[in-house]
Structures are given as structure tokens and as C-alpha cells.
Design an enzyme around this catalytic site. Sequence first.
Site, PDB file in Angstrom:
ATOM      1  N   CYS A  75      33.078  41.085  19.662  1.00  0.00           N
ATOM      2  CA  CYS A  75      33.049  40.671  21.073  1.00  0.00           C
ATOM      3  C   CYS A  75      32.617  39.202  21.203  1.00  0.00           C
ATOM      4  CB  CYS A  75      32.046  41.514  21.850  1.00  0.00           C
ATOM      5  SG  CYS A  75      32.492  43.231  22.027  1.00  0.00           S
ATOM      6  N   CYS A  90      29.255  45.052  26.457  1.00  0.00           N
ATOM      7  CA  CYS A  90      29.238  46.404  25.886  1.00  0.00           C
ATOM      8  C   CYS A  90      27.856  46.703  25.307  1.00  0.00           C
ATOM      9  CB  CYS A  90      30.318  46.536  24.807  1.00  0.00           C
ATOM     10  SG  CYS A  90      29.868  45.775  23.236  1.00  0.00           S
ATOM     11  N   GLU A 136      30.430  37.799  23.212  1.00  0.00           N
ATOM     12  CA  GLU A 136      28.988  37.559  23.329  1.00  0.00           C
ATOM     13  C   GLU A 136      28.324  37.491  21.966  1.00  0.00           C
ATOM     14  OE1 GLU A 136      30.937  39.726  24.762  1.00  0.00           O
ATOM     15  OE2 GLU A 136      29.880  40.879  26.275  1.00  0.00           O
ATOM     16  N   GLU A 162      39.713  39.676  17.604  1.00  0.00           N
ATOM     17  CA  GLU A 162      40.143  41.037  17.244  1.00  0.00           C
ATOM     18  C   GLU A 162      40.730  41.077  15.838  1.00  0.00           C
ATOM     19  OE1 GLU A 162      42.580  42.435  20.502  1.00  0.00           O
ATOM     20  OE2 GLU A 162      40.834  42.582  21.805  1.00  0.00           O
ATOM     21  N   ASN A 214      36.183  36.630  22.085  1.00  0.00           N
ATOM     22  CA  ASN A 214      36.405  37.827  21.264  1.00  0.00           C
ATOM     23  C   ASN A 214      37.465  37.576  20.207  1.00  0.00           C
ATOM     24  OD1 ASN A 214      38.092  37.776  23.615  1.00  0.00           O
ATOM     25  ND2 ASN A 214      38.584  39.932  23.383  1.00  0.00           N
ATOM     26  N   CYS A 228      26.730  44.619  22.298  1.00  0.00           N
ATOM     27  CA  CYS A 228      26.341  43.246  22.649  1.00  0.00           C
ATOM     28  C   CYS A 228      24.980  43.225  23.333  1.00  0.00           C
ATOM     29  CB  CYS A 228      27.405  42.600  23.532  1.00  0.00           C
ATOM     30  SG  CYS A 228      28.911  42.230  22.616  1.00  0.00           S
TER      31      CYS A 228
HETATM   32  N1  THU Z   1      34.924  42.651  24.580  1.00  0.00           N
HETATM   33  C1  THU Z   1      34.079  41.583  24.559  1.00  0.00           C
HETATM   34  O1  THU Z   1      34.386  40.514  24.004  1.00  0.00           O
HETATM   35  N2  THU Z   1      32.863  41.743  25.148  1.00  0.00           N
HETATM   36  C2  THU Z   1      32.423  42.888  25.715  1.00  0.00           C
HETATM   37  O2  THU Z   1      31.253  43.023  26.016  1.00  0.00           O
HETATM   38  C3  THU Z   1      33.375  43.956  25.975  1.00  0.00           C
HETATM   39  C4  THU Z   1      34.631  43.917  25.195  1.00  0.00           C
HETATM   40  C5  THU Z   1      36.204  42.513  23.901  1.00  0.00           C
HETATM   41  C6  THU Z   1      36.318  43.337  22.654  1.00  0.00           C
HETATM   42  C7  THU Z   1      37.806  43.515  22.540  1.00  0.00           C
HETATM   43  O3  THU Z   1      38.337  42.395  21.851  1.00  0.00           O
HETATM   44  C8  THU Z   1      38.300  43.487  23.976  1.00  0.00           C
HETATM   45  O4  THU Z   1      37.256  42.929  24.739  1.00  0.00           O
HETATM   46  C9  THU Z   1      38.647  44.853  24.528  1.00  0.00           C
HETATM   47  O5  THU Z   1      37.608  45.746  24.348  1.00  0.00           O
END
Ligand code: THU
Length: 160
Positions: free
Chosen positions: A73, A112, A75, A64, A62, A115
Amino acid sequence: MQKQKLSFELTIFDGLAELLKEDQDLIAKAVGARKNAYAPYSNFQVGAAVLMENGEVVIGSNQENASYPSGLCAERVAVFQAGALYPGVQIKAVAITATSKNHVVDSPAAPCGNCRQSMLEYETKQKKPIKLILMGETGKVIQCNSIADILPLGFDSSFL
Ligand code: THU
């Protein structure tokens, strides 16, 4: 009127040792990918590893952003990179794992909704299920047999 119940099957493993060697290796790559997460806002590091039909493994984590919605994210970083590097090559499996600086992630991290939708696109295109392997830092590992299973009533190009 008709009522319909939807259900799907998943496999819950007590630990990594129960998985196929190929899946253990893929999870290990996802664990490695977690280290490259850029997650200064959530402190939640996610790693993903995509196993392609040609044997290549593409990783993502991920990423940010100070403008929160601009982040992505793990994935999606991984599957988009897989699509960009190997267009036309099918995806066999995706492993996802998460860790946190704030607490121990002791249950599998589920993708999520965004994704799920993004991965469904590739599954629909290749007309072959993509296996999902989900893990926290410790604890049980969940295996799903397809993306469509975890996105019932999903949207795809047939609606357009
Ligand atoms: N996140 C992911 O990388 N994958 C997911 O399916 C759920 C959330 C990340 C996004 C963000 O950087 C952190 O987790 C908190 O939501």
C-alpha cells in the site's frame, strides 16, 4: 464485568480550501504521488505524503504485484521510506488520497488495517500523535488526530 465504549473525534472538511495551508500542501503532494502508483490489477491508485518534523516530505504510492500479496500500500511505501531516509525524525502528518480508473472516488480513502498497524509503530515510538488527512479524488476531507484513534486495541511492543 465492565463495559466500555470507545470513541474518537475526527474533523470533516467540506473541501480542501478549509484545511490549513500546510495540510493543503501535503495533500497536493499525495495527489502528485498517485500518478506513480503501479496498480494494473486493482486500477485503484493511492498516493501518500509524509510530513516530517524536519520539514521534509516523503511520498509513496501503491505498488502491486502479479502475486497479489507481494504488493504494498501507498502509506507503507511512504512511512517505510520516511523511516529509512530519516531515522529518528518524528512524523507530523500523513496525507492519503485515492483515485480509480473504474469510478470516481468521492469519499476519503481510509488506510487498511495493515497500514494502521505499521503507522501505529512509528507513532508509539515517537510518543507523539501523527495527524492523518484522508481524501478521495473529490468531496469531503477527513482529519484524524492520531493513528491510535483509528486502531483501538492495537498491538504494540509492550505485549512482547
Ligand atoms: N491500497 C493502498 O495503497 N492503501 C490502503 O490503505 C488501501 C489499499 C492499495 C492496495 C492495492 O494496490 C489497491 O489499493 C487496492 O486494494
